[in-house]
Design an enzyme around this catalytic site. Structure first.
Site, PDB file in Angstrom:
ATOM      1  N   HIS A 126       0.551  -0.816   0.163  1.00  0.00           N
ATOM      2  CA  HIS A 126       0.118  -0.388  -0.359  1.00  0.00           C
ATOM      3  C   HIS A 126       0.495   0.992  -0.072  1.00  0.00           C
ATOM      4  CE1 HIS A 126      -3.462  -2.220   1.066  1.00  0.00           C
ATOM      5  NE2 HIS A 126      -3.139  -3.321   2.001  1.00  0.00           N
ATOM      6  N   ALA A 175      16.119 -14.719  14.722  1.00  0.00           N
ATOM      7  CA  ALA A 175      14.913 -15.452  14.813  1.00  0.00           C
ATOM      8  C   ALA A 175      13.636 -13.586  14.784  1.00  0.00           C
ATOM      9  CB  ALA A 175      13.896 -16.217  16.293  1.00  0.00           C
ATOM     10  N   ARG A 195      19.724  -4.384  13.832  1.00  0.00           N
ATOM     11  CA  ARG A 195      21.326  -4.234  14.137  1.00  0.00           C
ATOM     12  C   ARG A 195      22.167  -4.941  14.117  1.00  0.00           C
ATOM     13  NH1 ARG A 195      22.334  -4.392  18.568  1.00  0.00           N
ATOM     14  NH2 ARG A 195      21.254  -5.322  20.278  1.00  0.00           N
TER      15      ARG A 195
END
Length: 219
Positions: A126, A175, A195
């Site tokens: 979108h 994860a 990061r």
């Protein structure tokens, strides 16, 4: 209660029947249908017992010795490209419940491990502009950016790979990380947004920490 010797027999019979049913579903249903969905498929490609969900018109290119396990989904959006493309290299493993939203191009290299529930997007779906979104307009072409995953990359469970990201060779994505910018080669990243945690070349005795981060909640 069932006597233990009888219970062992019943379990063996159940496992044998289940294994036969799963073999039939994989070899005669799931794998042939997946191959039919692919534009190009290599040798010794395997799936799980489920048929993957492919929506829209695009190309799926799969290399040799690659596994698409479980049930994953590929959603092609042909608004920005006549033939959006998902390409997966050799000896790569795609886990259960992964999702690929492909407007132009998502490329995954060789020897890549993708754990369960990982999401790849080369389109946000979108527009960011509230007025355009209210008018039900598609995202702008500037928001559509290819995704590149290098060789020997490990992506942990439920990570999200956002548009325009390139993940360098040999890297690990922890994860549930949300990757919004490029990952240098041989680097461990994690977090929301992801990061850099450290360079994998300097892990040494801390290698176990990298494995724990990447496998947390993985199946």
């Amino acid at each position: 209660p069932v006597p233990r010797p009888l219970g062992r027999v019943l379990i063996a019979v159940y496992n044998g029947v289940r294994g036969f049913v799963y073999f039939v579903r994989r070899v005669f249903i799931a794998e042939p249908m997946f191959r039919a969905m692919c534009t190009r498929v290599g040798r010794n490609v395997h799936t799980g017992i489920f048929v993957h969900w492919v929506l829209g018109d695009g190309e799926i290119l799969v290399g040799d010795d690659t596994t698409f396990d479980g049930r994953s989904g590929v959603h092609f959006g042909a608004r920005f490209s006549d033939r959006p493309r998902l390409s997966v290299g050799n000896r790569t493993y795609i886990g259960h419940a992964c999702a690929f939203t492909v407007a132009t191009d998502i490329s995954i290299g060789d020897d890549v491990y993708v754990a369960s529930g990982v999401r790849f997007f080369d389109s946000p779906g979108h527009p960011i502009d509230p007025a355009l979104r209210l008018a039900k307009q598609p995202p702008s072409p500037e928001q559509i950016r290819p995704v590149r995953v290098g060789n020997n990359v490990w992506i942990g469970t439920e990570a999200i790979i956002m548009p325009g990201v390139t993940i360098g060779d040999g890297s690990v994505v922890a994860a549930r990380a949300i990757v919004t910018s490029d990952v240098p080669p041989y680097t461990l990243v994690g977090g929301m947004p992801a990061r850099v945690i450290r360079a994998l070349e300097t892990l040494g005795q801390d290698r176990a920490e990298a494995v724990a981060l990447a496998t947390e909640g993985a199946s």
